[in-house]
Design a protein around this motif. Structure first.
Motif, PDB file in Angstrom:
ATOM      1  N   TYR A  26      12.064   3.600   8.194  1.00  0.00           N
ATOM      2  CA  TYR A  26      10.701   3.460   8.726  1.00  0.00           C
ATOM      3  C   TYR A  26      10.426   2.018   9.154  1.00  0.00           C
ATOM      4  O   TYR A  26       9.965   1.771  10.275  1.00  0.00           O
ATOM      5  CB  TYR A  26       9.711   3.910   7.657  1.00  0.00           C
ATOM      6  CG  TYR A  26       8.263   3.751   8.046  1.00  0.00           C
ATOM      7  CD1 TYR A  26       7.651   4.655   8.895  1.00  0.00           C
ATOM      8  CD2 TYR A  26       7.508   2.690   7.558  1.00  0.00           C
ATOM      9  CE1 TYR A  26       6.310   4.509   9.251  1.00  0.00           C
ATOM     10  CE2 TYR A  26       6.179   2.542   7.908  1.00  0.00           C
ATOM     11  CZ  TYR A  26       5.583   3.440   8.749  1.00  0.00           C
ATOM     12  OH  TYR A  26       4.271   3.291   9.111  1.00  0.00           O
ATOM     13  N   ASP A  29       0.844  -1.191   0.000  1.00  0.00           N
ATOM     14  CA  ASP A  29       0.000   0.000   0.000  1.00  0.00           C
ATOM     15  C   ASP A  29       0.882   1.245   0.000  1.00  0.00           C
ATOM     16  O   ASP A  29       1.472   1.609   1.010  1.00  0.00           O
ATOM     17  CB  ASP A  29      -0.904  -0.019   1.218  1.00  0.00           C
ATOM     18  CG  ASP A  29      -1.904   1.119   1.225  1.00  0.00           C
ATOM     19  OD1 ASP A  29      -1.729   2.069   0.442  1.00  0.00           O
ATOM     20  OD2 ASP A  29      -2.851   1.046   2.003  1.00  0.00           O
ATOM     21  N   ASN A  30       0.975   1.894  -1.145  1.00  0.00           N
ATOM     22  CA  ASN A  30       1.857   3.045  -1.290  1.00  0.00           C
ATOM     23  C   ASN A  30       1.420   4.241  -0.461  1.00  0.00           C
ATOM     24  O   ASN A  30       2.205   5.135  -0.218  1.00  0.00           O
ATOM     25  CB  ASN A  30       1.964   3.439  -2.759  1.00  0.00           C
ATOM     26  CG  ASN A  30       2.690   2.394  -3.557  1.00  0.00           C
ATOM     27  OD1 ASN A  30       3.547   1.697  -3.048  1.00  0.00           O
ATOM     28  ND2 ASN A  30       2.339   2.262  -4.818  1.00  0.00           N
ATOM     29  N   GLU A  31       0.159   4.286  -0.043  1.00  0.00           N
ATOM     30  CA  GLU A  31      -0.293   5.412   0.766  1.00  0.00           C
ATOM     31  C   GLU A  31       0.254   5.333   2.186  1.00  0.00           C
ATOM     32  O   GLU A  31       0.375   6.340   2.854  1.00  0.00           O
ATOM     33  CB  GLU A  31      -1.814   5.444   0.786  1.00  0.00           C
ATOM     34  CG  GLU A  31      -2.412   5.802  -0.563  1.00  0.00           C
ATOM     35  CD  GLU A  31      -3.922   5.860  -0.521  1.00  0.00           C
ATOM     36  OE1 GLU A  31      -4.478   6.254   0.522  1.00  0.00           O
ATOM     37  OE2 GLU A  31      -4.531   5.496  -1.520  1.00  0.00           O
ATOM     38  N   LYS A  32       0.579   4.155   2.654  1.00  0.00           N
ATOM     39  CA  LYS A  32       1.061   3.979   4.021  1.00  0.00           C
ATOM     40  C   LYS A  32       2.571   4.075   4.136  1.00  0.00           C
ATOM     41  O   LYS A  32       3.079   4.398   5.194  1.00  0.00           O
ATOM     42  CB  LYS A  32       0.657   2.595   4.543  1.00  0.00           C
ATOM     43  CG  LYS A  32      -0.801   2.408   4.782  1.00  0.00           C
ATOM     44  CD  LYS A  32      -1.027   1.042   5.361  1.00  0.00           C
ATOM     45  CE  LYS A  32      -2.487   0.771   5.589  1.00  0.00           C
ATOM     46  NZ  LYS A  32      -2.707  -0.564   6.126  1.00  0.00           N
ATOM     47  N   LEU A  33       3.283   3.742   3.070  1.00  0.00           N
ATOM     48  CA  LEU A  33       4.732   3.610   3.154  1.00  0.00           C
ATOM     49  C   LEU A  33       5.464   4.669   2.341  1.00  0.00           C
ATOM     50  O   LEU A  33       4.998   5.069   1.282  1.00  0.00           O
ATOM     51  CB  LEU A  33       5.148   2.230   2.646  1.00  0.00           C
ATOM     52  CG  LEU A  33       4.593   1.051   3.430  1.00  0.00           C
ATOM     53  CD1 LEU A  33       4.991  -0.260   2.765  1.00  0.00           C
ATOM     54  CD2 LEU A  33       5.076   1.084   4.865  1.00  0.00           C
ATOM     55  N   PRO A  34       6.630   5.080   2.826  1.00  0.00           N
ATOM     56  CA  PRO A  34       7.446   6.026   2.059  1.00  0.00           C
ATOM     57  C   PRO A  34       7.882   5.405   0.732  1.00  0.00           C
ATOM     58  O   PRO A  34       8.156   4.213   0.660  1.00  0.00           O
ATOM     59  CB  PRO A  34       8.656   6.259   2.965  1.00  0.00           C
ATOM     60  CG  PRO A  34       8.261   5.785   4.322  1.00  0.00           C
ATOM     61  CD  PRO A  34       7.218   4.743   4.114  1.00  0.00           C
ATOM     62  N   GLU A  35       7.956   6.203  -0.300  1.00  0.00           N
ATOM     63  CA  GLU A  35       8.398   5.741  -1.623  1.00  0.00           C
ATOM     64  C   GLU A  35       9.919   5.605  -1.689  1.00  0.00           C
ATOM     65  O   GLU A  35      10.431   4.695  -2.319  1.00  0.00           O
ATOM     66  CB  GLU A  35       7.924   6.709  -2.706  1.00  0.00           C
ATOM     67  CG  GLU A  35       6.457   6.575  -3.014  1.00  0.00           C
ATOM     68  CD  GLU A  35       6.098   5.239  -3.636  1.00  0.00           C
ATOM     69  OE1 GLU A  35       6.854   4.752  -4.501  1.00  0.00           O
ATOM     70  OE2 GLU A  35       5.069   4.684  -3.238  1.00  0.00           O
ATOM     71  N   ASP A  36      10.635   6.539  -1.071  1.00  0.00           N
ATOM     72  CA  ASP A  36      12.089   6.542  -1.101  1.00  0.00           C
ATOM     73  C   ASP A  36      12.630   5.332  -0.331  1.00  0.00           C
ATOM     74  O   ASP A  36      12.248   5.102   0.825  1.00  0.00           O
ATOM     75  CB  ASP A  36      12.610   7.843  -0.485  1.00  0.00           C
ATOM     76  CG  ASP A  36      14.110   7.915  -0.510  1.00  0.00           C
ATOM     77  OD1 ASP A  36      14.732   7.478   0.480  1.00  0.00           O
ATOM     78  OD2 ASP A  36      14.649   8.399  -1.526  1.00  0.00           O
ATOM     79  N   SER A  37      13.510   4.561  -0.953  1.00  0.00           N
ATOM     80  CA  SER A  37      14.004   3.316  -0.343  1.00  0.00           C
ATOM     81  C   SER A  37      14.742   3.540   0.968  1.00  0.00           C
ATOM     82  O   SER A  37      14.599   2.750   1.899  1.00  0.00           O
ATOM     83  CB  SER A  37      14.908   2.572  -1.330  1.00  0.00           C
ATOM     84  OG  SER A  37      14.171   2.183  -2.458  1.00  0.00           O
ATOM     85  N   LYS A  95      11.329  -4.646  -2.874  1.00  0.00           N
ATOM     86  CA  LYS A  95      11.663  -3.224  -2.992  1.00  0.00           C
ATOM     87  C   LYS A  95      12.951  -2.903  -2.239  1.00  0.00           C
ATOM     88  O   LYS A  95      13.829  -2.211  -2.764  1.00  0.00           O
ATOM     89  CB  LYS A  95      10.520  -2.350  -2.478  1.00  0.00           C
ATOM     90  CG  LYS A  95      10.830  -0.867  -2.581  1.00  0.00           C
ATOM     91  CD  LYS A  95       9.646   0.006  -2.413  1.00  0.00           C
ATOM     92  CE  LYS A  95      10.090   1.449  -2.511  1.00  0.00           C
ATOM     93  NZ  LYS A  95       9.271   2.252  -3.350  1.00  0.00           N
ATOM     94  N   LEU A 142      12.136   4.382   3.519  1.00  0.00           N
ATOM     95  CA  LEU A 142      11.394   3.154   3.782  1.00  0.00           C
ATOM     96  C   LEU A 142      12.189   2.227   4.688  1.00  0.00           C
ATOM     97  O   LEU A 142      11.652   1.670   5.641  1.00  0.00           O
ATOM     98  CB  LEU A 142      11.057   2.451   2.463  1.00  0.00           C
ATOM     99  CG  LEU A 142      10.320   1.127   2.568  1.00  0.00           C
ATOM    100  CD1 LEU A 142       8.952   1.299   3.242  1.00  0.00           C
ATOM    101  CD2 LEU A 142      10.174   0.487   1.194  1.00  0.00           C
TER     102      LEU A 142
END
Length: 63
Positions: A16, A2-10, A47, A13
């Protein structure tokens, strides 16, 4: 995943997820975190793997 919950930048992420694992999932590990947050475990591992990180079950962290 779920991209809304997690940072996009590795890198963000990684930070986090490792913080969540350390602070909230010391006993349950990655499986519990993914279940509770409704995250596709394989997608998360891929990812972070693509960014050069791998999960260490003994340390309960990505490195």
């Amino acid at each position: 995943m779920d991209n809304e919950k997690l940072p996009e930048d590795s890198a963000i992420l990684l930070s986090y997820i490792n913080t969540k694992l350390r602070d909230e999932y010391a006993d349950g590990g990655l499986d519990a975190l993914c279940r509770d947050m409704d995250i596709d475990r394989a997608a998360l591992v891929k990812k972070l793997s693509d960014a050069g990180f791998e999960y260490d079950p003994a340390g309960n962290r990505f490195w």
